[in-house]
Each structure stands twice: as C-alpha cells, then as structure tokens.
Design an enzyme around this catalytic site. Structure first.
Site, PDB file in Angstrom:
ATOM      1  N   HIS A   1      -8.720 -17.960  20.532  1.00 27.44           N
ATOM      2  CA  HIS A   1      -8.269 -18.736  19.382  1.00 27.44           C
ATOM      3  C   HIS A   1      -9.265 -19.857  19.150  1.00 27.44           C
ATOM      4  O   HIS A   1      -9.676 -20.538  20.096  1.00 27.44           O
ATOM      5  CB  HIS A   1      -6.864 -19.314  19.629  1.00 27.44           C
ATOM      6  CG  HIS A   1      -6.173 -19.710  18.364  1.00 27.44           C
ATOM      7  ND1 HIS A   1      -6.512 -20.842  17.657  1.00 27.44           N
ATOM      8  CD2 HIS A   1      -5.166 -19.127  17.668  1.00 27.44           C
ATOM      9  CE1 HIS A   1      -5.748 -20.937  16.582  1.00 27.44           C
ATOM     10  NE2 HIS A   1      -4.916 -19.906  16.566  1.00 27.44           N
TER      11      HIS A   1
ATOM     12  N   GLY B   1       4.301 -17.821  12.927  1.00 23.22           N
ATOM     13  CA  GLY B   1       5.387 -17.072  12.317  1.00 23.22           C
ATOM     14  C   GLY B   1       5.263 -15.591  12.585  1.00 23.22           C
ATOM     15  O   GLY B   1       4.527 -15.154  13.468  1.00 23.22           O
TER      16      GLY B   1
ATOM     17  N   ARG C   1     -10.348 -14.627  13.056  1.00 22.46           N
ATOM     18  CA  ARG C   1     -10.359 -15.494  14.233  1.00 22.46           C
ATOM     19  C   ARG C   1     -11.611 -15.349  15.089  1.00 22.46           C
ATOM     20  O   ARG C   1     -12.144 -16.322  15.601  1.00 22.46           O
ATOM     21  CB  ARG C   1      -9.131 -15.196  15.108  1.00 22.46           C
ATOM     22  CG  ARG C   1      -7.873 -15.871  14.643  1.00 22.46           C
ATOM     23  CD  ARG C   1      -6.740 -15.551  15.583  1.00 22.46           C
ATOM     24  NE  ARG C   1      -5.503 -16.183  15.156  1.00 22.46           N
ATOM     25  CZ  ARG C   1      -4.326 -15.953  15.712  1.00 22.46           C
ATOM     26  NH1 ARG C   1      -4.231 -15.084  16.710  1.00 22.46           N
ATOM     27  NH2 ARG C   1      -3.238 -16.563  15.276  1.00 22.46           N
TER      28      ARG C   1
ATOM     29  N   ARG D   1      -7.319  -9.393  16.556  1.00 25.33           N
ATOM     30  CA  ARG D   1      -5.959  -9.409  16.000  1.00 25.33           C
ATOM     31  C   ARG D   1      -5.849 -10.304  14.767  1.00 25.33           C
ATOM     32  O   ARG D   1      -6.338 -11.428  14.765  1.00 25.33           O
ATOM     33  CB  ARG D   1      -4.974  -9.893  17.070  1.00 25.33           C
ATOM     34  CG  ARG D   1      -3.533  -9.936  16.582  1.00 25.33           C
ATOM     35  CD  ARG D   1      -2.582 -10.267  17.709  1.00 25.33           C
ATOM     36  NE  ARG D   1      -2.647 -11.641  18.140  1.00 25.33           N
ATOM     37  CZ  ARG D   1      -2.009 -12.659  17.553  1.00 25.33           C
ATOM     38  NH1 ARG D   1      -1.273 -12.442  16.469  1.00 25.33           N
ATOM     39  NH2 ARG D   1      -2.094 -13.880  18.044  1.00 25.33           N
TER      40      ARG D   1
ATOM     41  N   GLU E   1      -1.441 -17.248   5.813  1.00 27.10           N
ATOM     42  CA  GLU E   1      -2.272 -17.561   6.970  1.00 27.10           C
ATOM     43  C   GLU E   1      -3.652 -16.956   6.782  1.00 27.10           C
ATOM     44  O   GLU E   1      -3.878 -16.128   5.893  1.00 27.10           O
ATOM     45  CB  GLU E   1      -1.630 -17.051   8.265  1.00 27.10           C
ATOM     46  CG  GLU E   1      -0.444 -17.880   8.719  1.00 27.10           C
ATOM     47  CD  GLU E   1      -0.005 -17.570  10.134  1.00 27.10           C
ATOM     48  OE1 GLU E   1      -0.584 -16.649  10.745  1.00 27.10           O
ATOM     49  OE2 GLU E   1       0.906 -18.242  10.632  1.00 27.10           O
TER      50      GLU E   1
ATOM     51  N   HIS F   1      -6.653 -16.381  24.099  1.00 25.99           N
ATOM     52  CA  HIS F   1      -5.372 -16.447  23.393  1.00 25.99           C
ATOM     53  C   HIS F   1      -4.573 -15.154  23.443  1.00 25.99           C
ATOM     54  O   HIS F   1      -3.368 -15.177  23.676  1.00 25.99           O
ATOM     55  CB  HIS F   1      -5.648 -16.812  21.933  1.00 25.99           C
ATOM     56  CG  HIS F   1      -4.422 -16.978  21.088  1.00 25.99           C
ATOM     57  ND1 HIS F   1      -3.464 -17.938  21.350  1.00 25.99           N
ATOM     58  CD2 HIS F   1      -4.003 -16.316  19.977  1.00 25.99           C
ATOM     59  CE1 HIS F   1      -2.506 -17.858  20.437  1.00 25.99           C
ATOM     60  NE2 HIS F   1      -2.794 -16.878  19.608  1.00 25.99           N
TER      61      HIS F   1
END
Length: 642
Positions: free
Chosen positions: A313, A102, A359, A456, A178, A421
């Site tokens: 990722h 999203g 991450r 990120r 998230e 990623h």
C-alpha cells in the site's frame, strides 16, 4: 499412510459529487457493548464442547469475512454443521476487521454508468493484465447478490448480517469513488467499514445453531493421506491417486495441548495473507497475516501460485519506532496529494493519473521518492485543502490516530511509507474454492483464484471473501459435488486405522513438549528474535523493488531461519514458535516465486543487474496488456512505466 505435513513424522472514496449529502447511521454505543459481551459469552460456551466428537462437519480456519461467509452459507443454506477455528480470543481478531475504505457493490444510479463489465475492466487494468477472466467475471456478476444475501439481510429472523452502511438522505446506500474505479460503487461505514462488517458477520456466525466456534486455536498442520481419486475435484492432475485432506492438527494456545480434528465435509483455509512478514506492514501485529494458510498448504503439497505479487500500500503513516498505520485509498479519492519534503507534488511524475493510478504504480513512486534522502521522511500525504469539519467526520479513525503523534489531518502533511498490505497470490483454487487436494478448500486472501492478477484493485478484498467463501459453502452443500466428496472422506475414515494413529501421535506430541519454564521462555524469545530477523530480510530483499541477487540471498537466509524455527516448534509448540515456523515457510515460498519470475508486472518489480537488463525487463508475458512496452531497464523508468 496418514501424513501430518512437514515438521511431523509420516508425513479512494469521494461521495458521489461534492455537495451530495449522505447519512451516517452510527450503531448506539450500548448496542455495540452488549453485542461484544454476547460474542464473548457465546465464544466461551461453544468453545467448551469437545471438538472431536463428530466428523460430520465442515472445518473452517479463520473468522474473517471469507471464513464466516463459508460457514454461514454452508450452515444456513445447506444445513451443514461447521466448526470455525480462529487463533484469537475473539472472532473479530482478524484482518477483515481492519479494512478501512469499503466494499464494492453496484451503483444502480444511471448517472454513475456502472456495470459488471465496467468493474471487470477496472479489475483487469489494475491487475496488469494477469487476471483470470473467469474469476473476475464471477466477482462482478455474483458480487451484488452476495452483498445483499450476507451483509444486507434485514429479514425479521435474519440468519445473516445486516450491516449499517452509510446511506444518503433518501435511504439509499451511499456509493463512493476510489482509485482506479471508473464509477462510484463502494459502500462503506465511515472509515472503518471492515470493523462494521466483521462485527455483524461474526455475530451472525456465532449465533447460528450449526456453527461451533473454537477460539485460541492454531492449526499447525493438515492431516492428509493418499487414495483413489473418485471425484472430479482433482481436475488439475488427472492421476489415478489423489492426496486427500482429512482435517487439521491443532494447538490450543492457552493450554498448550495438541489435538486433531477430522472432517467428512472438507477443510477450508481462510486465515488471511502474509503481509505481516514484512518490517513495514499495514497488517495488525500478532499471529495474523504470518502466512499460516500458505505455510500449511506449502508443507502439505497443495499448490500455491502468484506469491510474488505482494501488494504494497503506498500510504502508511510513517512514525519512527511505531507500527505502520494504513491511510486509506479513500483519502486520495477525496483529493489528497502526494508531496515531497519541499512541498512539491510529484505523483504526475510517474503516471498521468497521479495519486489515482493503480496501487502498485503509486507504491513504487512513493518508494522511489523516499530513496532520494538518507535521513527523515521525504514523502507526505496532504489533504489540508479540504474542509476541516468534513474531514474529521469522514475520517474519524484516521483523525483520532494521527492526533496521538501530535499531527492534525486538517493542518499537517502526514509522513508516509509504502507498506506490505495484501497477498494477491496464495493457495491455488478454482472458482469453487477447490484446491488440487481433495477435501481442501481456500478462500479470501489465503487463496489465489486469479481475481487480482498482479495487483489488487481497491476494495475488492472484502467482496472476494463473500463471493468465494459463499462459493465453497454452496459447493460443499451440493449433492453431486459435495455429496460425493463427503462419501469418499467418510469411507476413508471408516476403513483405515487413522483415528488410532492420530491418538498415538497426539499423545506423543503432548508428552514430548518441554515443561521447563526457562526453556519455554528461552524458545519463545528465540522465536520472536527470528521473526524480527525474517521481517528485515523480507523488507530489504523481497520488498517493493527486488533483484535476483537479493532474492537468492533472502532465500538462503530464510532457509536457515526455517531450520531453526522447526527445531524450536518441535521442542516448544506454542503460538510464537508456530508463528515463526509458518512465517519461514511462507517467506521462502514468496522469495522463490519472485526469484523464478524475471518479468516485472503489477506488484512484482524486479531490477536486473546484468548488462542485458534492458532487454529482459522489457520482455512481457503475452497476457500483460500494457500500452507502453519499451521501458528502459533503469529503476526510474520501471517506476513510471511498469
């Protein structure tokens, strides 16, 4: 002296609470089909015009969220003609299309306790303390308005997009949570938000009368020259002379013809990142994500920074012999558990937040666990404890994809691997998207604004494209800043023999290219083989965990690939040879950036081989605000504590 840069002479989403209902509003199939037909028709019509007839335009390279946001703001708010270039046959052939989770908005429900300050804290925490404060605050403060302006335009004669995000029964936007977010602030469209956003924003760009699209176009080099610096854009240098970008040299991948585009408004590099340089990548195959924007900047002398921070990722579907497929952060936000092959949940071994840690930490944890066995997968994602019908409705794309391999998201543990990623660094820009080169801008994953720091935060990428793409459109459109730049570029093009020089160069390039079908086929195959070799080198030596020896070896090998790639491109300028040439420059830039940074932080994890490893690894940059500064020099400790 006009320069064509090097290679040419002269230069995780949980609905807010369990049981809270939401409304998913699908776009009717017939509407989607009709929209795609119109997109294709418009592409064919607009791409048929001559792209050399008028220099009074802004050149935008890339049709993703950043490129389209730049184009729409410049065209609609400032009446600036835009030429939008992209390598695919359709504008939706971009990395933005593949975003699943999203886009960050703002949760205005008081219960959520969301705010700009809360988002800033989350981004800085995920970025390992390396984020630029100004870049983070710009995103947090301007983000909601840019979303409303560009993606939620429901006016009768709307020029922007109106994306049908999922909504609750009361009609309000459904915000979800998230990993590493303190509040549920992510708006979405099932598990293919990027697809919904891209289809609508590219349609808006294609329908705008001031936007001319040119598909099947590869930018092979920037056109630059030196001149007196009369603007404030080159604040990084303080020199009397400045390098100026006047446009792009382009290759039509269907006809093989080369030509040049000039601009008096500026050139914007927004063609995405470089994660496709790796053997395991969540990025789609093809020309995308081979580092073309980074390579163009690198060859021309534009500054790049933070390229060592390539985000991996943690959860990509790992099927032997198949391309990686992203398993969105939202799965872990909804409670998915990381397990080893024995079924043991291991996420809390490396961080108290477990699956919801940043991450980079989760990716290293998954990587470390996967190295404990020599055959077969050892790491799996398990969400089988959630209701089956709810899972299939919430993650329809993932459900359909795993079924191709005989897996059931509601019953099976899904084998996973970390995969390259996202590019946290890139072309160095200020908060307006300006680079150190007059007339050159960059936005989106191609740019390094300082927003992401070393890693990120989930769902910032699409918002970054909106905010910083829009910032470039506004900068170019202002009388004081963009106007001065426009006059300087116009003066250069009107007083120098640049046009004739470009015509001569283009003629030479088109004449020297090989027309021998056997040589073309041989060089195309050679480029493909070189790219496969480069990807293995990047994964083995510039991957999740690096060493100085491995990075030095990688840089040497990539330099050899680069030499051969440039030779192939010169002999046979086609998409494949252009791709490996760009990939070799981008790969070299990453390896050297990583080699020059001996401090592990964020997505850059370097395991030093020397006896002094412990002392060096625990050295932190003063900007890195980690709570635990005394990590051991061994890999297990770094996995847990970096």
């Amino acid at each position: 002296m006009l320069a064509l840069s090097k290679g040419f002479t002269s230069s995780a989403c949980s609905w807010q609470k369990a049981g809270r209902k939401f409304k998913h509003i699908p776009v009717p199939v017939q509407v989607q089909v009709q929209a795609l037909r119109e997109l294709s028709s418009l592409s064919q019509i607009k791409s048929g015009v001559s792209v050399n007839h008028d220099d009074n335009r802004l050149i935008v390279v890339g049709s993703g969220v950043a490129g389209c946001s730049t184009a729409l703001i410049a065209a609609e708010k400032h009446n600036i003609p835009v030429t939008l270039l992209y390598a695919g046959s359709m504008p939706t052939d971009c990395n933005s299309y593949w975003a699943q989770g999203g886009i960050i908005y703002r949760n205005y429900d008081r219960v959520a306790k969301d705010s700009a300050a809360s988002l800033v804290a989350d981004i800085q925490r995920a970025g390992a303390g390396l984020c630029d404060d100004g870049a983070v605050w710009k995103l947090a403060l301007e983000g909601p308005n840019r979303v409303r302006e560009i993606l939620l335009d429901n006016a009768p004669n709307a020029r922007f997009a109106n994306v049908p995000f999922d909504r609750k029964e009361d009609g309000s936007l459904s915000c979800c949570l998230e990993a590493s977010h303190a509040a549920p602030r992510i708006i979405h469209y099932a598990d293919h938000t990027g697809k919904a956003i891209t289809e609508h924003i590219t349609a808006a760009a294609l329908n705008h009368p001031l936007v001319t699209v040119v598909p099947n176009t590869i930018v092979t080099d920037l056109i630059t020259t030196e001149c007196e610096d009369r603007t404030n854009q080159n604040t990084h240098e303080g020199n009397a002379t400045a390098t100026v970008c006047l446009g792009t040299h382009i290759l039509n991948k269907t006809t093989g013809e080369s030509s040049s585009l000039l601009s008096t408004k500026g050139t914007v590099l927004a063609s995405g990142g470089l994660a496709n340089l790796y053997e395991h990548s969540t990025n789609p195959p093809g020309f995308n994500a081979l580092g073309s924007s980074t390579a163009l900047a690198y060859r021309s002398g534009a500054h790049t920074s933070d390229l060592e921070y390539v985000q991996f990722h943690p959860t990509a579907l790992n099927i032997p012999g198949e391309s990686c497929f992203l398993l969105t952060e939202a799965l872990r936000g909804e409670g998915a558990i990381l397990r080893d092959r024995s079924g043991r949940a291991f996420a809390k071994d490396f961080h108290p937040d477990g699956e919801l840690a940043p991450r980079d930490i989760v990716a290293r944890g998954v990587y470390n666990e996967s190295q404990k066995v020599t055959e077969g997968p050892n790491v799996f994602l398990d969400i089988t404890h959630r209701d089956a019908d709810w899972l299939r409705a919430r993650f329809p794309t993932i459900d359909a994809h795993v079924k191709k391999y005989g897996l059931d998201i509601t019953k099976d543990h899904l084998p996973i691997t970390p995969a390259a990623h996202y590019t946290c660094g890139g072309i160095t820009t200020d908060l307006d998207g300006c680079t150190n080169m007059l007339g050159l801008f960059s936005a989106g994953e191609a740019a390094r604004t300082g927003l992401h720091g070393g890693n990120r935060l989930a769902s910032t990428s699409l918002l970054e494209g909106l905010v910083y793409g829009g910032a470039i459109g506004d900068f170019v459109g202002t009388a004081e800043q963009g106007g001065e730049l426009h006059h300087q570029l116009k003066d250069i093009l009107s007083t120098r023999g640049i046009r004739k020089e470009l015509v001569d160069k283009t003629r030479t390039m088109n004449e020297r290219k090989s027309t021998d079908s056997e040589e073309l086929s041989r060089n195309k195959e050679g480029a493909t083989d070189l790219l496969s070799k480069l990807r293995r080198i990047m994964w083995d030596h510039v991957g999740v965990v690096r060493t100085p020896m491995g990075l030095n070896h990688a840089a040497s090998l990539i330099s050899e690939i680069q030499e051969e790639a440039c030779h192939l491109f010169e002999k046979t300028p086609i998409m494949e040879t252009a791709g490996i040439r760009d990939a070799s420059y981008a790969g070299e830039a990453i390896a050297l950036a990583a080699l020059n940074n001996r401090v592990s932080a964020g997505a850059h994890c370097i395991a030093l081989e020397s006896p002094e490893a412990k002392d060096i690894v625990t050295e932190r940059n003063n900007n890195v605000k980690n709570n635990d500064e005394d990590a051991d020099g061994d890999l297990d400790s770094m996995i847990r504590r970096i």
